[in-house]
Enzyme design. Structure first.
Site: not given
Ligand code: NAD
Ligand code: DAU
Length: 358
Positions: A132-134, A158, A162
């Protein structure tokens, strides 16, 4: 044959569907089915002979060793993680366990399997870490976007977990020669996202007549990437990424949270107007901020664009419209994932944030 961890989560399931639709070959998917994993997301491929689902934990070394020996994958695409920042603030333990210890055990299993592969297959094997970019921390308003050379400065449990897993992946390449790839991606959105993240949560709450919670002043900035563009990028990196390298993936779509929520309301106003004729914007409610809330993320994607000819295809406006329409057409999927555990999380996260209607 690919081993895809986290295949029942948001991005993992989109990736499996994308890979099979593109004729990419067979997949064995491993997922523990935590609250975030939903087999319903894979219902269209669950009987496909090219796809095998296994329920299990990436930290279960015996299981992973068996899967590797049995299915002999040529690559592991590692999506499995605990992924929600607010949950990591409430309870970091699971994030340490899955993201750090789980990734370590997976790397150990991969190393054992890879080192026993015959000569032609060994250098062709890939371990792709989806990150992730975080991990880069937070940007000021005029800072340049995150490039791959940027130092890691994670700010939440988190992102720290990562970052730790990314460092382990790097070390396994540097020390043991494991052919790794790492991608650092910006905020994804699209179909099949669990409604705890901003965009699906706002769509869900809007339709339910509930407040649309804006943390702080609502002016934090994220770079939004349509999930299908991310899946194409992962496929490009798997196919042609240089071993040991990192690729940053972004949507070139920086938006303030408040603007994102306004746009969702506008699309809903057009697609599913409220019965009282008012805009969904009236449901916006400012609530207490996230502790340590990163102000801005932005990604410099020039490396993957230049080396692998990848670029996002979806504009934020068209991607958001597609996403809202998907949620309107898939209320059953949403109902299925928003029972029991979901409700207790929503109570935990929002009860302590007193809200003032906008
Ligand atoms: P998600 O939370 O929707 O899905 C995570 C999945 O992993 C779930 O299906 C869960 O059951 C499974 N899981 C959790 N713990 C596990 C374990 N111990 N063993 C096996 N499976 C397990 O997450 P996502 O949004 O699909 O993100 C996927 C990947 O991409 C993550 O590594 C996250 O850090 C990364 N990522 C997400 C975003 C985003 O915006 N969602 C952005 C950048 C990177
Ligand atoms: O940048 C990549 C990341 O993006 C991933 O690595 C993470 O897995 C993913 O959860 C996401 O993180 P964020 O914290 O940026 O996403 P989230 O959707 O939780 O929040 C997006 C923005 O909105 C953030 O600035 C917090 C804000 N927010 C979020 C929620 C859930 C609100 O203002 N209200 C809310 O209820």
């Amino acid at each position: 044959m690919l081993l895809v961890t986290g295949c029942a989560g948001f991005i993992g399931s989109n990736f499996v569907l994308h890979w099979l639709a593109e004729g990419g070959g067979t997949i064995v998917g491993l997922d523990a089915l935590t609250y975030a994993g939903n087999l319903a997301s894979l219902s269209s491929v669950i009987d496909d002979p090219r796809f095998t689902f296994v329920r299990g934990d990436i930290g279960d070394s015996t299981l992973v060793d068996e899967l590797l020996a049995r299915y002999k994958p040529s690559a592991i695409a590692h999506f499995a993680a605990e992924s929600q920042v607010d949950r990591s603030i409430h309870g970091p333990q699971d994030f340490i366990q899955t993201n750090i210890v789980g990734t370590f055990r997976l790397l150990e299993a991969a190393r054992g399997y890879w080192s026993g592969l015959p000569t032609p297959e060994q250098p062709a094997f890939r371990f792709l870490q989806v990150s992730t970019d975080e991990v880069y921390g937070s940007l000021g308003p005029d800072d340049p976007p995150f490039a791959e050379t940027r130092a890691y400065e994670p700010n939440s449990p988190y992102s720290a977990s990562k970052a730790a897993s990314d460092h382990l992946v790097r070390a396994y390449h540097h020390t043991y020669g494991l052919p790794t790839l790492t991608t650092n991606c910006s905020n994804n959105y699209g179909p099949l996202q669990f409604p705890e993240k901003l965009i699906p949560l706002v769509i869900h709450n809007a339709l339910a007549g509930k407040p649309l919670p804006m943390y702080g002043d609502g002016l934090n900035v994220r770079d939004w990437l349509f999930v299908n563009d991310h899946c194409r990028a992962i496929a490009c990196v798997l196919e042609a990424g240089r071993v040991g390298e990192t690729y940053n993936i972004g949507g070139s779509a920086e938006r303030r949270n408040l603007d994102v929520v306004h746009r969702i309301c506008d699309v809903l106003d057009a697609e599913r107007p409220r019965s009282d004729g008012k805009s969904y914007r009236t449901q916006i409610t400012f609530v207490a901020d996230r502790p340590g809330h990163d102000r801005r993320y932005a990604i410099d994607s020039r490396k993957i664009q230049g080396e692998l000819s990848w670029a996002p295809r979806e504009s934020f406006e068209s991607g958001l419209r597609t996403t809202v329409r998907w949620y309107l057409a898939n209320e059953e999927w949403v109902r299925g994932v928003t029972s029991g555990e979901y409700r207790s999380w929503i109570d935990t996260n929002y009860a302590r944030r007193s809200g003032v209607p906008a």
